[in-house]
Design an enzyme around this catalytic site. Structure first.
Site, mmCIF file in Angstrom:
data_model
loop_
_atom_site.group_PDB
_atom_site.id
_atom_site.type_symbol
_atom_site.label_atom_id
_atom_site.label_comp_id
_atom_site.label_asym_id
_atom_site.label_seq_id
_atom_site.Cartn_x
_atom_site.Cartn_y
_atom_site.Cartn_z
ATOM 1 C CB CYS A 76 13.250 14.685 -23.855
ATOM 2 S SG CYS A 76 12.438 13.298 -24.670
ATOM 3 C CG HIS A 155 11.449 12.271 -20.154
ATOM 4 N ND1 HIS A 155 11.616 13.374 -20.964
ATOM 5 C CD2 HIS A 155 12.049 12.571 -18.972
ATOM 6 C CE1 HIS A 155 12.279 14.302 -20.297
ATOM 7 N NE2 HIS A 155 12.564 13.834 -19.101
#
Length: 282
Positions: A76, A155
């Site tokens: 990510c 994230h």
């Protein structure tokens, strides 16, 4: 990473205060990357296929926006960087490799762009050069957030000014997310902290957040004006980066096990239990 991808005059800096004054000092600012602990708010958003804030731009391709989904595990951060820079080709010299890559993916949807990134030998090799060898396998599908232990999942998402709006580019979402109108870079540094702080407020007592700025190369900037003090600061910063990246490449599980065996070897079960309790409290 961007230097190994041959992207010119770009670096990524820590942001220590989520406010416009701090962001303005880092200009020119190509975008910011928000790191947060994935929680129930985000799980619910994924299940409903709706953004936490803002609205999906389902026609983003018609608006000239490049968007990559995350299609492999633990990528990510790389996706967040590329989602910014691939949309800044007018302001950033992407170099021959990434410029060619951007031309190749023209017209691809988010999933296809993500798959193409995962199949790029250059991008994969550069990504893996900053990771322990087992962290990213080219043939592993991306896990869904629901498959992870929520206490461990973090994230990265990007915020960037495109088409006179602030967009959030999240590789786990179906489309880019359009936020508020934003017609200038000055407005961006004012409005993006408001969006991020609004997001943070929804997480209650959670404090584990971080923010990164994608900027120009500050060492080159200092050299261009012969600022010797700033040059030394930037050189030292790169030395620190080099050391940190070397440490990231190592797997410490074996070392930790041996340390624990050494520490606990002379303890009784009761002493070991008390030791663990004391460490947990700390």
């Amino acid at each position: 990473m961007v230097e190994k991808l041959h992207i010119q005059d770009v670096e990524i800096n820590d942001i220590y205060a989520i406010d416009s004054e701090f962001l303005a000092a880092l200009a020119p600012l190509h975008g910011v990357i928000f790191l947060f602990k994935y929680g129930n708010l985000d799980s619910e958003s994924s299940r409903n296929d709706k953004p936490v804030f803002g609205e999906y731009d389902r026609d983003y391709q018609d608006h000239g926006i490049v968007f990559a989904n995350q299609t492999i595990q633990n990528a990510c951060a790389t996706i967040a960087v590329l989602n910014i820079l691939l949309n800044k080709s007018q302001q950033v010299d992407l170099g021959d490799d990434i410029s060619g890559f951007r031309s190749f993916i023209t017209g691809f949807d988010g999933e296809m762009v993500g798959e193409t990134i995962s199949n790029s030998d250059l991008i994969r090799s550069v990504h893996n050069s900053f990771s322990a060898p087992s962290y990213l396998a080219s043939d592993d599908p991306a896990k869904k957030p629901e498959d992870y232990d929520k206490s461990e999942l973090y994230h990265f998402v990007s915020f960037v000014r495109l088409n006179d709006h602030i967009y959030e580019l999240d590789g786990l979402k179906s489309y880019p997310i359009k936020h508020v109108e934003c017609v200038s870079d000055d407005e961006f540094v004012t409005k993006v902290p408001e969006i991020i702080n609004q997001r943070i407020a929804r997480y209650g007592d959670e404090l584990r957040f971080s923010l990164l700025a994608v900027t120009n190369n500050k060492l080159l900037q200092a050299q261009s004006i012969n600022d010797e003090v700033e040059i030394q600061t930037q050189v030292q910063k790169r030395e620190n980066w080099k050391q940190e990246n070397e440490l990231r490449k190592h797997e410490y599980t074996g070392l930790i096990i041996e340390l624990l065996k050494n520490i606990s070897g002379q303890m009784s079960d009761e002493e070991w239990t008390e030791f663990l309790k004391s460490a947990s409290n700390k």
